[in-house]
Design a protein around this motif. Structure first.
Motif, PDB file in Angstrom:
ATOM      1  N   THR A  99       0.834  -1.201   0.000  1.00  0.00           N
ATOM      2  CA  THR A  99       0.000   0.000   0.000  1.00  0.00           C
ATOM      3  C   THR A  99       0.868   1.251   0.000  1.00  0.00           C
ATOM      4  O   THR A  99       0.628   2.187  -0.768  1.00  0.00           O
ATOM      5  CB  THR A  99      -0.951   0.001   1.220  1.00  0.00           C
ATOM      6  N   TYR A 100       1.897   1.262   0.844  1.00  0.00           N
ATOM      7  CA  TYR A 100       2.791   2.419   0.901  1.00  0.00           C
ATOM      8  C   TYR A 100       3.520   2.599  -0.435  1.00  0.00           C
ATOM      9  O   TYR A 100       3.622   3.711  -0.954  1.00  0.00           O
ATOM     10  CB  TYR A 100       3.790   2.255   2.046  1.00  0.00           C
ATOM     11  N   ARG A 101       4.004   1.499  -1.004  1.00  0.00           N
ATOM     12  CA  ARG A 101       4.700   1.563  -2.300  1.00  0.00           C
ATOM     13  C   ARG A 101       3.771   2.126  -3.369  1.00  0.00           C
ATOM     14  O   ARG A 101       4.164   2.961  -4.185  1.00  0.00           O
ATOM     15  CB  ARG A 101       5.204   0.167  -2.686  1.00  0.00           C
ATOM     16  N   ARG A 102       2.497   1.694  -3.379  1.00  0.00           N
ATOM     17  CA  ARG A 102       1.525   2.209  -4.349  1.00  0.00           C
ATOM     18  C   ARG A 102       1.317   3.711  -4.169  1.00  0.00           C
ATOM     19  O   ARG A 102       1.302   4.476  -5.133  1.00  0.00           O
ATOM     20  CB  ARG A 102       0.197   1.461  -4.213  1.00  0.00           C
ATOM     21  N   LEU A 103       1.172   4.147  -2.907  1.00  0.00           N
ATOM     22  CA  LEU A 103       0.967   5.581  -2.639  1.00  0.00           C
ATOM     23  C   LEU A 103       2.176   6.413  -3.053  1.00  0.00           C
ATOM     24  O   LEU A 103       2.022   7.502  -3.620  1.00  0.00           O
ATOM     25  CB  LEU A 103       0.654   5.797  -1.156  1.00  0.00           C
ATOM     26  N   VAL A 104       3.372   5.918  -2.793  1.00  0.00           N
ATOM     27  CA  VAL A 104       4.582   6.633  -3.218  1.00  0.00           C
ATOM     28  C   VAL A 104       4.609   6.744  -4.741  1.00  0.00           C
ATOM     29  O   VAL A 104       4.925   7.804  -5.285  1.00  0.00           O
ATOM     30  CB  VAL A 104       5.859   5.929  -2.687  1.00  0.00           C
ATOM     31  N   GLY A 105       4.241   5.661  -5.417  1.00  0.00           N
ATOM     32  CA  GLY A 105       4.204   5.694  -6.880  1.00  0.00           C
ATOM     33  C   GLY A 105       3.201   6.704  -7.398  1.00  0.00           C
ATOM     34  O   GLY A 105       3.486   7.463  -8.332  1.00  0.00           O
ATOM     35  N   GLU A 106       2.015   6.728  -6.792  1.00  0.00           N
ATOM     36  CA  GLU A 106       0.994   7.691  -7.213  1.00  0.00           C
ATOM     37  C   GLU A 106       1.459   9.120  -6.987  1.00  0.00           C
ATOM     38  O   GLU A 106       1.230   9.994  -7.830  1.00  0.00           O
ATOM     39  CB  GLU A 106      -0.318   7.430  -6.470  1.00  0.00           C
ATOM     40  N   TYR A 107       2.123   9.357  -5.867  1.00  0.00           N
ATOM     41  CA  TYR A 107       2.626  10.712  -5.581  1.00  0.00           C
ATOM     42  C   TYR A 107       3.754  11.074  -6.556  1.00  0.00           C
ATOM     43  O   TYR A 107       3.752  12.158  -7.144  1.00  0.00           O
ATOM     44  CB  TYR A 107       3.100  10.811  -4.129  1.00  0.00           C
ATOM     45  N   THR A 108       4.695  10.156  -6.749  1.00  0.00           N
ATOM     46  CA  THR A 108       5.826  10.410  -7.647  1.00  0.00           C
ATOM     47  C   THR A 108       5.357  10.638  -9.075  1.00  0.00           C
ATOM     48  O   THR A 108       5.904  11.473  -9.789  1.00  0.00           O
ATOM     49  CB  THR A 108       6.811   9.219  -7.601  1.00  0.00           C
ATOM     50  N   ASP A 109       4.330   9.909  -9.494  1.00  0.00           N
ATOM     51  CA  ASP A 109       3.808  10.048 -10.854  1.00  0.00           C
ATOM     52  C   ASP A 109       2.870  11.245 -11.005  1.00  0.00           C
ATOM     53  O   ASP A 109       2.324  11.471 -12.087  1.00  0.00           O
ATOM     54  CB  ASP A 109       3.077   8.773 -11.279  1.00  0.00           C
ATOM     55  N   GLY A 110       2.630  11.989  -9.919  1.00  0.00           N
ATOM     56  CA  GLY A 110       1.779  13.168  -9.985  1.00  0.00           C
ATOM     57  C   GLY A 110       0.289  12.859  -9.981  1.00  0.00           C
ATOM     58  O   GLY A 110      -0.524  13.732 -10.297  1.00  0.00           O
ATOM     59  N   LEU A 111      -0.078  11.638  -9.621  1.00  0.00           N
ATOM     60  CA  LEU A 111      -1.492  11.272  -9.607  1.00  0.00           C
ATOM     61  C   LEU A 111      -2.204  11.762  -8.352  1.00  0.00           C
ATOM     62  O   LEU A 111      -3.433  11.909  -8.353  1.00  0.00           O
ATOM     63  CB  LEU A 111      -1.641   9.751  -9.731  1.00  0.00           C
ATOM     64  N   ILE A 112      -1.449  11.974  -7.282  1.00  0.00           N
ATOM     65  CA  ILE A 112      -2.007  12.540  -6.048  1.00  0.00           C
ATOM     66  C   ILE A 112      -1.044  13.616  -5.548  1.00  0.00           C
ATOM     67  O   ILE A 112       0.148  13.600  -5.863  1.00  0.00           O
ATOM     68  CB  ILE A 112      -2.236  11.457  -4.951  1.00  0.00           C
ATOM     69  N   ASP A 113      -1.573  14.557  -4.771  1.00  0.00           N
ATOM     70  CA  ASP A 113      -0.718  15.602  -4.211  1.00  0.00           C
ATOM     71  C   ASP A 113      -0.211  15.167  -2.833  1.00  0.00           C
ATOM     72  O   ASP A 113      -0.599  14.124  -2.303  1.00  0.00           O
ATOM     73  CB  ASP A 113      -1.454  16.944  -4.144  1.00  0.00           C
ATOM     74  N   LEU A 114       0.674  15.974  -2.255  1.00  0.00           N
ATOM     75  CA  LEU A 114       1.304  15.631  -0.987  1.00  0.00           C
ATOM     76  C   LEU A 114       0.276  15.491   0.132  1.00  0.00           C
ATOM     77  O   LEU A 114       0.366  14.581   0.959  1.00  0.00           O
ATOM     78  CB  LEU A 114       2.365  16.675  -0.608  1.00  0.00           C
ATOM     79  N   GLU A 115      -0.722  16.376   0.150  1.00  0.00           N
ATOM     80  CA  GLU A 115      -1.748  16.301   1.194  1.00  0.00           C
ATOM     81  C   GLU A 115      -2.536  14.988   1.102  1.00  0.00           C
ATOM     82  O   GLU A 115      -2.800  14.337   2.106  1.00  0.00           O
ATOM     83  CB  GLU A 115      -2.703  17.496   1.080  1.00  0.00           C
TER      84      GLU A 115
END
Length: 176
Positions: A99-115
């Motif tokens: 789950t953490y790896r997926r969230l990091v990927g989404e953030y790194t890829d710009g799919l989600i913001d930091l908040e």
């Protein structure tokens, strides 16, 4: 024939690194240790601690700031029982890490913001240290660290000190 020297760290430097000194004297500062650098505690002098690094370099540090590495607890020689099987806990840790790896990927890829990243990972907690055949695994449901060497799994430490658990139970009016 003698066995080659094997460095056995006992501590690591804190996450923000650690100032060193040539002697236990604050007027003689030296270089700063890298964050989480493994060291071996060689000597104490009050709050001063002499450490040795894997390359043999030695220095004095504020010993109160060193982070102690876990060591296996003494154990028994009995085989694992179903209650001591580490596989369910390993599966839960694997799921949390995925789950953490997926969230990091989404953030790194710009799919989600930091908040959003922080919000979705807020309650995500896991802990595992794997060192060869030894493993220290955090089970937050039970509030304890377990140690496993592949032949057994046993409680290593609790997350909260006993006094904190008693006072929390007392505050709720429970028997402690």
């Amino acid at each position: 024939m003698t066995a080659p020297y094997e460095f056995q760290p006992t501590h690591v430097a804190p996450a923000d690194g650690l100032q060193t000194w040539a002697s236990p004297d604050p007027s003689r500062p030296s270089v700063r240790l890298d964050p989480l650098l493994p060291v071996r505690l060689a000597d104490n002098n009050g709050n001063w601690a002499r450490i040795v690094c894997s390359n043999g370099w030695s220095a004095w540090v504020d010993g109160r700031l060193l982070v102690t590495l876990p060591h296996p607890p003494s154990g028994t020689d009995h085989p694992l029982t179903p209650l001591e099987d580490p596989r369910p806990l390993l599966a839960a840790l694997e799921k949390a890490l995925a789950t953490y790896r997926r969230l990091v990927g989404e953030y790194t890829d710009g799919l989600i913001d930091l908040e959003t990243f922080r919000d979705r990972s807020r309650n995500l907690r896991l802990g595992a240290v794997i060192d060869g055949s030894s493993a220290w695994l955090l089970d937050l449901d039970q509030g304890r660290w377990f140690f496993s060497d592949g032949t057994r799994m046993q409680t290593y430490a609790t997350v909260d000190p006993p006094a904190a658990k008693r006072s929390a139970a007392g505050a709720r009016g429970e028997a402690g």
